[in-house]
Design an enzyme around this catalytic site. Structure first.
Site, PDB file in Angstrom:
ATOM      1  N   CYS A  16      17.143  24.664 -48.867  1.00 22.78           N
ATOM      2  CA  CYS A  16      18.549  24.670 -48.434  1.00 22.78           C
ATOM      3  C   CYS A  16      18.550  24.681 -46.912  1.00 22.78           C
ATOM      4  CB  CYS A  16      19.276  25.867 -49.008  1.00 22.78           C
ATOM      5  SG  CYS A  16      18.941  27.368 -48.132  1.00 22.78           S
ATOM      6  N   ASP A  39      22.615  37.759 -43.482  1.00 29.18           N
ATOM      7  CA  ASP A  39      23.829  36.961 -43.694  1.00 29.18           C
ATOM      8  C   ASP A  39      24.895  37.248 -42.650  1.00 29.18           C
ATOM      9  OD1 ASP A  39      23.670  37.148 -47.348  1.00 29.18           O
ATOM     10  OD2 ASP A  39      22.529  35.998 -45.871  1.00 29.18           O
ATOM     11  N   LYS A  71      30.257  37.318 -53.656  1.00 32.64           N
ATOM     12  CA  LYS A  71      29.575  36.148 -54.216  1.00 32.64           C
ATOM     13  C   LYS A  71      28.195  36.546 -54.729  1.00 32.64           C
ATOM     14  CE  LYS A  71      27.271  33.267 -51.417  1.00 32.64           C
ATOM     15  NZ  LYS A  71      25.882  33.025 -51.804  1.00 32.64           N
ATOM     16  N   ASN A  72      27.478  37.354 -53.940  1.00 36.86           N
ATOM     17  CA  ASN A  72      26.083  37.649 -54.283  1.00 36.86           C
ATOM     18  C   ASN A  72      25.944  38.720 -55.344  1.00 36.86           C
ATOM     19  OD1 ASN A  72      25.484  35.679 -52.497  1.00 36.86           O
ATOM     20  ND2 ASN A  72      24.741  37.037 -50.875  1.00 36.86           N
ATOM     21  N   ARG A  77      13.137  27.602 -49.882  1.00 39.03           N
ATOM     22  CA  ARG A  77      13.544  28.738 -50.711  1.00 39.03           C
ATOM     23  C   ARG A  77      12.524  28.866 -51.855  1.00 39.03           C
ATOM     24  NH1 ARG A  77      19.015  29.920 -49.532  1.00 39.03           N
ATOM     25  NH2 ARG A  77      18.835  31.874 -50.643  1.00 39.03           N
ATOM     26  N   ARG A 124      31.682  27.558 -50.279  1.00 31.87           N
ATOM     27  CA  ARG A 124      30.716  28.142 -51.230  1.00 31.87           C
ATOM     28  C   ARG A 124      30.860  29.665 -51.269  1.00 31.87           C
ATOM     29  NH1 ARG A 124      25.246  27.609 -49.505  1.00 31.87           N
ATOM     30  NH2 ARG A 124      24.914  28.926 -51.334  1.00 31.87           N
TER      31      ARG A 124
HETATM   32  C1  EPZ Z   1      19.814  36.458 -51.500  1.00 34.05           C
HETATM   33  O1  EPZ Z   1      19.078  35.244 -51.469  1.00 34.05           O
HETATM   34  C2  EPZ Z   1      21.223  36.092 -51.071  1.00 34.05           C
HETATM   35  N1  EPZ Z   1      21.783  35.134 -52.020  1.00 34.05           N
HETATM   36  C3  EPZ Z   1      21.201  35.487 -49.665  1.00 34.05           C
HETATM   37  O2  EPZ Z   1      22.548  35.247 -49.284  1.00 34.05           O
HETATM   38  C4  EPZ Z   1      20.590  36.508 -48.699  1.00 34.05           C
HETATM   39  O3  EPZ Z   1      20.498  35.931 -47.407  1.00 34.05           O
HETATM   40  C5  EPZ Z   1      19.193  36.906 -49.194  1.00 34.05           C
HETATM   41  O4  EPZ Z   1      19.278  37.405 -50.549  1.00 34.05           O
HETATM   42  C6  EPZ Z   1      18.578  37.992 -48.324  1.00 34.05           C
HETATM   43  O5  EPZ Z   1      19.404  39.112 -48.321  1.00 34.05           O
HETATM   44  C7  EPZ Z   1      22.260  35.583 -53.211  1.00 34.05           C
HETATM   45  O6  EPZ Z   1      22.185  36.751 -53.514  1.00 34.05           O
HETATM   46  C8  EPZ Z   1      22.873  34.552 -54.115  1.00 34.05           C
HETATM   47  P1  EPZ Z   1      15.395  36.638 -51.010  1.00 34.05           P
HETATM   48  P2  EPZ Z   1      17.575  35.191 -52.095  1.00 34.05           P
HETATM   49  O7  EPZ Z   1      14.675  36.228 -52.227  1.00 34.05           O
HETATM   50  O8  EPZ Z   1      17.502  36.068 -53.283  1.00 34.05           O
HETATM   51  C9  EPZ Z   1      11.328  34.866 -49.436  1.00 34.05           C
HETATM   52  C10 EPZ Z   1      24.359  33.943 -48.511  1.00 34.05           C
HETATM   53  O9  EPZ Z   1      24.608  33.492 -47.389  1.00 34.05           O
HETATM   54  N2  EPZ Z   1      10.991  34.597 -50.831  1.00 34.05           N
HETATM   55  O10 EPZ Z   1      15.705  38.098 -50.808  1.00 34.05           O
HETATM   56  O11 EPZ Z   1      17.202  33.779 -52.254  1.00 34.05           O
HETATM   57  C11 EPZ Z   1      12.461  33.972 -48.927  1.00 34.05           C
HETATM   58  O12 EPZ Z   1      11.963  32.730 -48.498  1.00 34.05           O
HETATM   59  C12 EPZ Z   1      22.950  33.874 -49.056  1.00 34.05           C
HETATM   60  O13 EPZ Z   1      25.195  34.524 -49.249  1.00 34.05           O
HETATM   61  C13 EPZ Z   1       9.714  34.148 -51.149  1.00 34.05           C
HETATM   62  O14 EPZ Z   1       8.858  33.968 -50.284  1.00 34.05           O
HETATM   63  O15 EPZ Z   1      16.763  35.825 -50.911  1.00 34.05           O
HETATM   64  C14 EPZ Z   1      13.045  34.772 -47.785  1.00 34.05           C
HETATM   65  O16 EPZ Z   1      12.281  34.542 -46.625  1.00 34.05           O
HETATM   66  C15 EPZ Z   1      22.013  33.136 -48.119  1.00 34.05           C
HETATM   67  N3  EPZ Z   1       9.405  33.900 -52.454  1.00 34.05           N
HETATM   68  C16 EPZ Z   1      12.834  36.227 -48.226  1.00 34.05           C
HETATM   69  O17 EPZ Z   1      11.876  36.179 -49.298  1.00 34.05           O
HETATM   70  C17 EPZ Z   1      10.316  34.095 -53.467  1.00 34.05           C
HETATM   71  O18 EPZ Z   1       9.968  33.861 -54.647  1.00 34.05           O
HETATM   72  C18 EPZ Z   1      14.091  36.901 -48.762  1.00 34.05           C
HETATM   73  O19 EPZ Z   1      14.622  36.050 -49.737  1.00 34.05           O
HETATM   74  C19 EPZ Z   1      11.607  34.533 -53.116  1.00 34.05           C
HETATM   75  C20 EPZ Z   1      11.921  34.786 -51.797  1.00 34.05           C
END
Ligand code: EPZ
Length: 424
Positions: free
Chosen positions: A116, A306, A22-23, A121, A398
């Site tokens: 979410c 995850d 998915k990711n 997020r 999802r």
């Molecule tokens: C991706 O989400 C994945 N989703 C998530 O999988 C996964 O848990 C996550 O990466 C971490 O590995 C997809 O790829 C579609 P991040 P993403 O930006 O990109 C903070 C699942 O279950 N952050 O790496 O949204 C954020 O709050 C999903 O398949 C900021 O502060 O994750 C988090 O604490 C859930 N500012 C950390 O970074 C930003 O602008 C990591 O988030 C962006 C993120």
């Protein structure tokens, strides 16, 4: 409302090929906006998040067709650069369309993707990356307005955000000149995105390392690409074998992408064997799991956030205590109250959760609170004594394609009682 009926205690046996990731498919679908011709994608999982992404592509003017696990996208008709609030909220990671929209049209009008179940997020890193590439970004109560053709530059990420790395890559492909992304996320899905874009003629290097360079402005063609296997679905299924016992082999996934999860189950007393694109796990039914001292979630190649919930569900029935620390999201223990209903002994304090192993969980009526929490409850039910009913399947659908059919392939006693199932 659809529910899964799961009768626990039956060891899992068999072999299957894991669904596409998915990711990986979600950012690659957004990247199709950059293609210079039709794109054919194989091994695409049938998920509601994928359906939502296809809806956004159609809204932007692309021709989209999904047949089985193959998706074709013809972006030649794409002319819009506005994504409505409803569409932005239809999929948690809808923000991934920002970068390619700017690269293709030089403008983007969208709303915040919304929080979410895992907590806020934020998208500040996404917007900072876009600004670093020369685009004007205006934020107000109505949403986000971006203008300007991107220009190659230096993007420094303060957190190795997966989505922000992907948006920076996608925007940089359409920028004039070179871009360097520092402190980039290293997840395998980033490498898959680089491979996909390079098959279209892009010139990107460094994905999987902390520094990615992009030679922008190259014209891209159409192409064909097979999506990588889903390492988190694999981790969830292996957690099910660890919980229920049995012997399962998974194909189509690179074991190195879930090495930290395999290490946990090896420590817990399971037998793990791995080959290039195949991994198997054995847990003898009369050999209970041993607790693992500590599990800290971290950016790749650390323990994946995850996989935290599914692995926790398996370790609820073990000898000893396991200390979890969830470092990636603020609210990623929402599956714990549901596990407690099944007889688990878990104490949560902030980012920490202490799991005191019990001999065995018991079946219960439980509700998924988020995607991976739903996977975790299915894992717990597989190992529990008696029957469980899992609701909240709109979360599960999802990211897990026909979870009941996948588990049935491994001999699980599970069936879906259909209510208003959302077709993927
Ligand atoms: C991706 O989400 C994945 N989703 C998530 O999988 C996964 O848990 C996550 O990466 C971490 O590995 C997809 O790829 C579609 P991040 P993403 O930006 O990109 C903070 C699942 O279950 N952050 O790496 O949204 C954020 O709050 C999903 O398949 C900021 O502060 O994750 C988090 O604490 C859930 N500012 C950390 O970074 C930003 O602008 C990591 O988030 C962006 C993120």
């Amino acid at each position: 409302m659809s529910v899964l009926h799961i009768r626990g205690g039956k060891p899992l046996e068999g072999e299957l090929t894991v669904q596409g990731a998915k990711n990986s498919v979600l950012p690659i679908l957004a990247a199709c906006l950059l293609a210079g011709g039709p794109v054919e994608l194989f091994n695409c999982p049938r998920l509601t998040d994928v359906t939502a992404a296809l809806g956004i592509l159609r809204h932007l003017g692309c021709q989209v067709c999904q047949e089985g696990h193959t998706i074709t996208v013809d972006p030649s008709g794409a002319c819009d650069s506005f994504i409505s609030e409803e569409q932005m909220h239809s999929m948690r990671s809808s923000i991934i369309f920002l970068g390619p929209l700017l690269a293709r049209t030089g403008q983007a009008d969208l709303t915040y993707p919304g929080g979410c179940e895992l907590g806020a997020r934020p998208i500040d890193l996404h917007l900072a990356a876009i600004r670093a590439l020369g685009c004007q970004v205006t934020e107000d109560s109505g949403g986000i307005r971006c203008r300007g053709r991107p220009v190659g530059g230096e993007v420094y990420l303060t957190i190795p955000s997966v989505g922000a790395t992907e948006n920076a890559m996608l925007c940089a492909v359409g920028a004039s000149g070179w871009t360097t992304i520092t402190n980039a996320a290293r997840e395998p899905e980033i490498v898959d995105l680089q491979r996909f874009l390079n098959t279209l003629g892009a010139r990107i290097r460094g994905a999987g390392s902390g520094v990615i360079t992009v030679e922008g402005g190259r014209p891209l063609s159409g192409g064909r690409y097979a999506i990588m296997g889903d390492r988190i679905v694999a981790a969830t299924l292996l957690s099910g074998v660890a919980a229920a016992g049995g012997h399962v082999a998974l194909k189509g996934v690179d074991w190195r992408h879930l090495a930290t999860v395999l290490g946990v189950f090896q420590q817990a007393g399971c037998r793990v064997n791995s080959w290039e694109d195949r991994v198997e796990l054995v847990r003898e039914a009369d050999c209970p799991l041993r607790a693992v001292s500590e599990i800290h979630t971290a950016p790749y190649p650390g323990f994946p956030t995850d996989a935290q919930a599914p692995v926790m569900a398996a370790l609820c029935a073990s000898r000893g205590s396991t200390w979890f620390e969830e470092n990636m999201f603020d609210s990623r223990y929402r599956h714990v109250p549901q596990l407690l209903r099944m007889g688990a002994d878990i104490t949560v304090r902030g980012r920490a959760a202490l799991v005191r192993g019990v001999e065995r969980l018991h079946g219960a009526a439980v509700a998924a609170t988020d995607l991976r929490g739903g996977g975790a409850l299915a894992v717990a039910a597989l190992g529990a004594r008696g029957d469980s009913v899992l609701s909240g399947l709109h979360h599960v659908d999802r990211g897990y394609e026909c979870l009941e059919e996948t588990l049935q392939q491994l001999g699980a006693d599970v069936r879906r009682e259909t209510g208003d199932r959302v077709p993927a």
